[in-house]
Design a protein around this motif. Structure first.
Motif, PDB file in Angstrom:
ATOM      1  N   LEU A  63     -33.071  44.701  44.474  1.00 16.31           N
ATOM      2  CA  LEU A  63     -34.045  43.984  45.298  1.00 16.31           C
ATOM      3  C   LEU A  63     -33.557  43.866  46.746  1.00 16.31           C
ATOM      4  N   ALA A  64     -32.243  43.695  46.916  1.00 18.27           N
ATOM      5  CA  ALA A  64     -31.689  43.634  48.273  1.00 18.27           C
ATOM      6  C   ALA A  64     -31.881  44.967  48.982  1.00 18.27           C
ATOM      7  N   ASP A  65     -31.682  46.082  48.253  1.00 14.00           N
ATOM      8  CA  ASP A  65     -31.926  47.405  48.840  1.00 14.00           C
ATOM      9  C   ASP A  65     -33.393  47.556  49.234  1.00 14.00           C
ATOM     10  N   LYS A  66     -34.268  47.114  48.352  1.00 14.16           N
ATOM     11  CA  LYS A  66     -35.705  47.219  48.624  1.00 14.16           C
ATOM     12  C   LYS A  66     -36.064  46.499  49.920  1.00 14.16           C
ATOM     13  N   ASN A  67     -35.514  45.300  50.087  1.00 13.75           N
ATOM     14  CA  ASN A  67     -35.792  44.529  51.303  1.00 13.75           C
ATOM     15  C   ASN A  67     -35.159  45.177  52.529  1.00 13.75           C
ATOM     16  N   ASP A 124     -42.524  34.744  42.837  1.00 11.91           N
ATOM     17  CA  ASP A 124     -43.424  35.893  42.990  1.00 11.91           C
ATOM     18  C   ASP A 124     -42.693  37.135  43.490  1.00 11.91           C
ATOM     19  N   ALA A 125     -41.565  36.929  44.161  1.00 10.44           N
ATOM     20  CA  ALA A 125     -40.823  38.065  44.716  1.00 10.44           C
ATOM     21  C   ALA A 125     -39.985  38.781  43.664  1.00 10.44           C
ATOM     22  N   LEU A 126     -39.857  38.171  42.480  1.00 14.25           N
ATOM     23  CA  LEU A 126     -39.065  38.751  41.400  1.00 14.25           C
ATOM     24  C   LEU A 126     -39.953  39.516  40.431  1.00 14.25           C
ATOM     25  N   PRO A 127     -39.382  40.462  39.670  1.00 17.36           N
ATOM     26  CA  PRO A 127     -40.145  41.089  38.596  1.00 17.36           C
ATOM     27  C   PRO A 127     -40.677  40.033  37.628  1.00 17.36           C
ATOM     28  N   PRO A 128     -41.685  40.366  36.810  1.00 17.38           N
ATOM     29  CA  PRO A 128     -42.322  39.382  35.920  1.00 17.38           C
ATOM     30  C   PRO A 128     -41.325  38.616  35.054  1.00 17.38           C
ATOM     31  N   ALA A 129     -41.533  37.305  34.987  1.00 14.41           N
ATOM     32  CA  ALA A 129     -40.604  36.436  34.269  1.00 14.41           C
ATOM     33  C   ALA A 129     -40.503  36.790  32.793  1.00 14.41           C
TER      34      ALA A 129
END
Length: 355
Positions: free
Chosen positions: A235-239, A316-321
């Motif tokens: 996720l850090a790479d994506k951002n 919401d910024a994370l993949p589905p819980a």
């Protein structure tokens, strides 16, 4: 005033100028940390917020160090109160027993202690889980047309020369945990990870596996367009890449494994009160939300969900819980047993010299 080892401070996030721990930390004036890259779990914001909140200096040692390096730094500086001696460490879950056996850390229970799950903390406070992630697929969508959704997909011919690990399985915990996850998805268990090695043999035999240690640069260039790594790093790479190229982070449908990291205070900390204040900050709601903002699930996540204190935009910024609900947490013994087997059998079974 020096706080006793297990004496709790004021409720985390509520320490004021009159709080004895804050006063004692300010007298020390500094905190020394190690192995905290600013883009790992949003540690950059955590450090800057702590400095602004309490007016302490933060001495940052070797941001790219690994867990073993952190432990060695404690050992090497037992008699050194200078700037090379770390006050606090953040290490992999498997290192917990060593910290206690070798008497490298001091006990301290933060004021939110009761909301840290029992299975991820030492009963006497010598270490405690801080955050966790799950192994995910980080995919460069500019290169990969059909994004894989599960482990079995990776064997398809369309992924020839595209699949990589984020470390050498003979030495990297992240890579070893990836093999454990593959084992779970292929009929294995946390006590029998041989099916994970066999899966990677199939990947390698098919020509899909790339024996290169993947990182942001290799992913962006398309050299390793499908990588297994901790979701928060992906996720850090994506951002960071901000769409150039476009990154998709996939929690696989099966074989979802979670990895916990630990916080601890050095038994030889030059600034023990600053170290305790740092722990109080990290384990407050404020500190836990900073980690969540960085894509890491803080260890008090379930408690904070129940109290309704997590902003919706962070979730919401994370993949589905619901995908995280499938995650399994291996024990220290299971991690260490798998680590030994994988290190010994990787070349014999898979035969790919990852560099």
């Amino acid at each position: 005033m020096v706080m006793t080892a297990c004496q709790p401070a004021a409720p985390a996030g509520e320490q004021g100028e009159t709080d004895p721990l804050v006063k004692a930390a300010k007298e020390e004036g500094m905190l020394t940390v190690i192995a905290l890259p600013h883009d790992w779990c949003n540690y950059g914001e955590a450090i800057e917020t702590f400095k602004a909140k309490y007016g302490l200096q933060v001495n940052e040692l070797n941001p790219d160090a690994g867990s073993a390096d952190e432990i060695e730094a404690i050992k090497a500086n037992k008699d050194n109160k200078g700037p090379q001696a770390p006050d606090v460490i953040d290490v992999g879950f498997g290192y917990g027993p060593q910290l206690v056996e070798e008497k490298l850390t001091m006990p301290y229970k933060v004021s939110t202690w009761d909301t840290i799950p029992d299975e991820v903390k030492h009963p006497d406070g010598y270490w405690y889980g801080d955050y966790y992630g799950v192994l995910a697929f980080e995919v460069n969508k500019d290169v990969v047309q059909n994004v894989p959704q599960d482990w079995a997909d990776l064997l398809k011919p369309e992924y020839k020369g595209q699949v990589a690990l984020a470390g050498d399985p003979r030495a990297s915990a992240q890579a070893q945990m990836s093999i454990m996850a593959a084992a779970l998805a292929n009929g294995g268990t946390l006590d029998d990870v041989t099916p994970g090695l066999e899966f990677f043999k199939k990947l390698n035999d098919a020509g899909n596996f790339v024996p290169v240690i993947a990182k942001q640069a290799t992913i962006a260039k398309g050299e390793t367009p499908v990588v297994m790594r901790w979701d928060y790093n992906a996720l850090a790479d994506k951002n960071a890449l901000a769409g150039n190229p476009e990154i998709e982070v996939v929690i696989p449908q099966s074989g979802v494994i979670a990895g916990v990291y630990l916080q601890a205070i050095s038994a030889y900390a030059p600034h023990p009160n600053a170290a305790k204040l740092w722990m109080e900050f990290l384990y407050s709601d404020e500190g836990q939300l900073i980690w969540l903002k960085g894509g890491c699930h803080p260890i008090r996540y379930n408690d904070m969900v129940q109290r309704g204190v997590i902003p919706q935009e962070l979730n919401d910024a994370l993949p589905p819980a619901e995908l995280y609900a499938k995650a399994v947490f291996p024990t220290v013994e299971q991690i260490n047993n798998a680590k030994q087997l994988i290190a010994e059998k990787w070349m014999e079974v898979v035969g790919a010299d990852v560099k």
